[in-house]
Design a protein around this motif. Structure first.
Motif, short mmCIF file in Angstrom:
data_model
loop_
_atom_site.label_atom_id
_atom_site.label_comp_id
_atom_site.label_asym_id
_atom_site.label_seq_id
_atom_site.Cartn_x
_atom_site.Cartn_y
_atom_site.Cartn_z
N PHE A 119 0.87 -1.17 0.00
CA PHE A 119 0.00 0.00 0.00
C PHE A 119 0.90 1.22 0.00
CE2 PHE A 119 -3.02 -3.11 1.09
CZ PHE A 119 -4.28 -2.58 0.94
N LEU A 120 0.80 2.04 -1.04
CA LEU A 120 1.67 3.19 -1.22
C LEU A 120 0.87 4.49 -1.14
CD1 LEU A 120 2.58 1.07 -3.96
CD2 LEU A 120 4.59 2.21 -3.10
N SER A 121 1.30 5.40 -0.28
CA SER A 121 0.67 6.71 -0.23
C SER A 121 1.32 7.60 -1.28
CB SER A 121 0.84 7.35 1.15
OG SER A 121 0.46 8.72 1.07
N ILE A 122 0.56 7.89 -2.32
CA ILE A 122 1.08 8.75 -3.39
C ILE A 122 1.30 10.16 -2.85
CG2 ILE A 122 0.63 9.68 -5.70
CD1 ILE A 122 1.21 6.57 -5.47
N ASP A 123 0.43 10.60 -1.94
CA ASP A 123 0.62 11.92 -1.31
C ASP A 123 1.96 11.99 -0.59
OD1 ASP A 123 -2.01 12.52 -2.11
OD2 ASP A 123 -2.85 11.87 -0.18
N ARG A 124 2.28 10.96 0.19
CA ARG A 124 3.51 10.94 0.99
C ARG A 124 4.73 10.82 0.06
NH1 ARG A 124 4.09 12.99 5.43
NH2 ARG A 124 1.89 12.54 5.47
N ILE A 125 4.62 10.03 -1.00
CA ILE A 125 5.74 9.90 -1.95
C ILE A 125 6.01 11.25 -2.61
CG2 ILE A 125 6.49 8.82 -4.12
CD1 ILE A 125 4.93 6.28 -3.18
N TYR A 132 13.23 15.73 -0.22
CA TYR A 132 14.59 15.22 -0.50
C TYR A 132 15.13 15.70 -1.84
CZ TYR A 132 13.54 12.38 3.54
OH TYR A 132 13.18 11.97 4.80
N GLU A 133 14.35 16.56 -2.50
CA GLU A 133 14.75 17.16 -3.78
C GLU A 133 15.14 16.12 -4.81
OE1 GLU A 133 17.69 20.12 -2.76
OE2 GLU A 133 16.17 21.40 -1.83
N VAL A 134 14.26 15.13 -4.97
CA VAL A 134 14.41 14.12 -6.02
C VAL A 134 13.11 14.10 -6.82
CG1 VAL A 134 16.03 12.70 -4.68
CG2 VAL A 134 13.58 12.20 -4.56
N SER A 135 13.14 13.47 -7.97
CA SER A 135 11.93 13.39 -8.77
C SER A 135 10.92 12.45 -8.13
CB SER A 135 12.27 12.88 -10.19
OG SER A 135 12.66 11.51 -10.14
N PHE A 136 9.66 12.65 -8.47
CA PHE A 136 8.62 11.73 -8.00
C PHE A 136 8.94 10.31 -8.47
CE2 PHE A 136 4.76 9.30 -8.86
CZ PHE A 136 4.22 9.25 -7.59
N GLU A 137 9.40 10.17 -9.70
CA GLU A 137 9.72 8.85 -10.26
C GLU A 137 10.79 8.14 -9.43
OE1 GLU A 137 10.70 6.82 -14.57
OE2 GLU A 137 11.07 8.95 -14.31
N GLU A 138 11.83 8.87 -9.03
CA GLU A 138 12.88 8.26 -8.21
C GLU A 138 12.33 7.82 -6.85
OE1 GLU A 138 17.11 9.31 -6.02
OE2 GLU A 138 16.55 10.45 -7.81
N GLU A 139 11.56 8.70 -6.22
CA GLU A 139 11.02 8.37 -4.90
C GLU A 139 10.03 7.22 -4.99
OE1 GLU A 139 10.76 8.60 -0.72
OE2 GLU A 139 12.27 9.27 -2.16
#
Length: 181
Positions: A119-125, A132-139
């Motif tokens: 179960f992944l929280s898209i909001d939290r990602i 952390y200044e990374v892309s959404f894709e990386e996280e």
């Protein structure tokens, strides 16, 4: 394992109660309408909202490579994309935890065959990516790899476990996602 080149979209039924002892069968057999993306062994489900731009392309191939390197075989893995509030409800109801998190992993593994629901929280990602200044894709990939590593027996309760988990996440981000750390 055969990689599908496109996802099949179909309607799914949902339960009003987020979880049961077997989340996959409950999601497939009850109540409300939702939308799913299917791959042969890895299923992506949008629980309460159909999120756009989820970087799901080749995720099954990446998870299989991770499993092979760890000496495991992929069975059935469901990635359930949900909101912070949805995941908080799961955390409270099924784990008796009252806090937000980016992922909750339900492990149904049988020996070296990996089965589970992530179960992944898209909001939290999204929030973590900004923090952390990374892309959404990386996280997204980091969190998915984190959940799959849990299915393979890696923990994150002690300092030693956290250190090993981070090393594994970074290794697979570098080798499967091609991110330079």
């Amino acid at each position: 394992f055969k990689q599908k080149t496109a996802y099949e979209i179909r309607n799914c039924d949902w339960s009003s109660d987020v979880c049961s002892s077997d989340l996959r069968s409950e999601f497939r057999s009850a109540g409300n309408s939702g939308e799913c993306l299917f791959q042969e062994m890895i299923e992506i489900i949008f629980y309460s909202r159909n999120y756009k731009n989820i970087p799901a392309e080749n995720i099954n191939e990446k998870i299989e490579k991770l499993a092979l390197e760890e000496g495991k075989t992929i069975g059935n893995i469901t990635l359930v994309c949900c909101t912070d509030d949805d995941l908080l409800q799961v955390n409270q109801t099924h784990l008796n935890h009252d806090y937000y998190t980016d992922i909750i992993t339900f492990d149904y593994c049988e020996s070296s065959v990996i089965h589970g629901d992530l179960f992944l929280s898209i909001d939290r990602i999204q929030e973590n990516a900004a923090t952390y200044e990374v892309s959404f894709e990386e996280e997204w990939h980091r969190v998915v790899f984190h959940g799959v590593l849990h299915l393979m027996g890696y923990g994150d309760k002690s300092e030693e476990e956290i250190k090993l988990m981070r090393e594994k996440e970074n290794h697979y981000l570098n080798t499967l996602f091609h991110v330079k750390q």
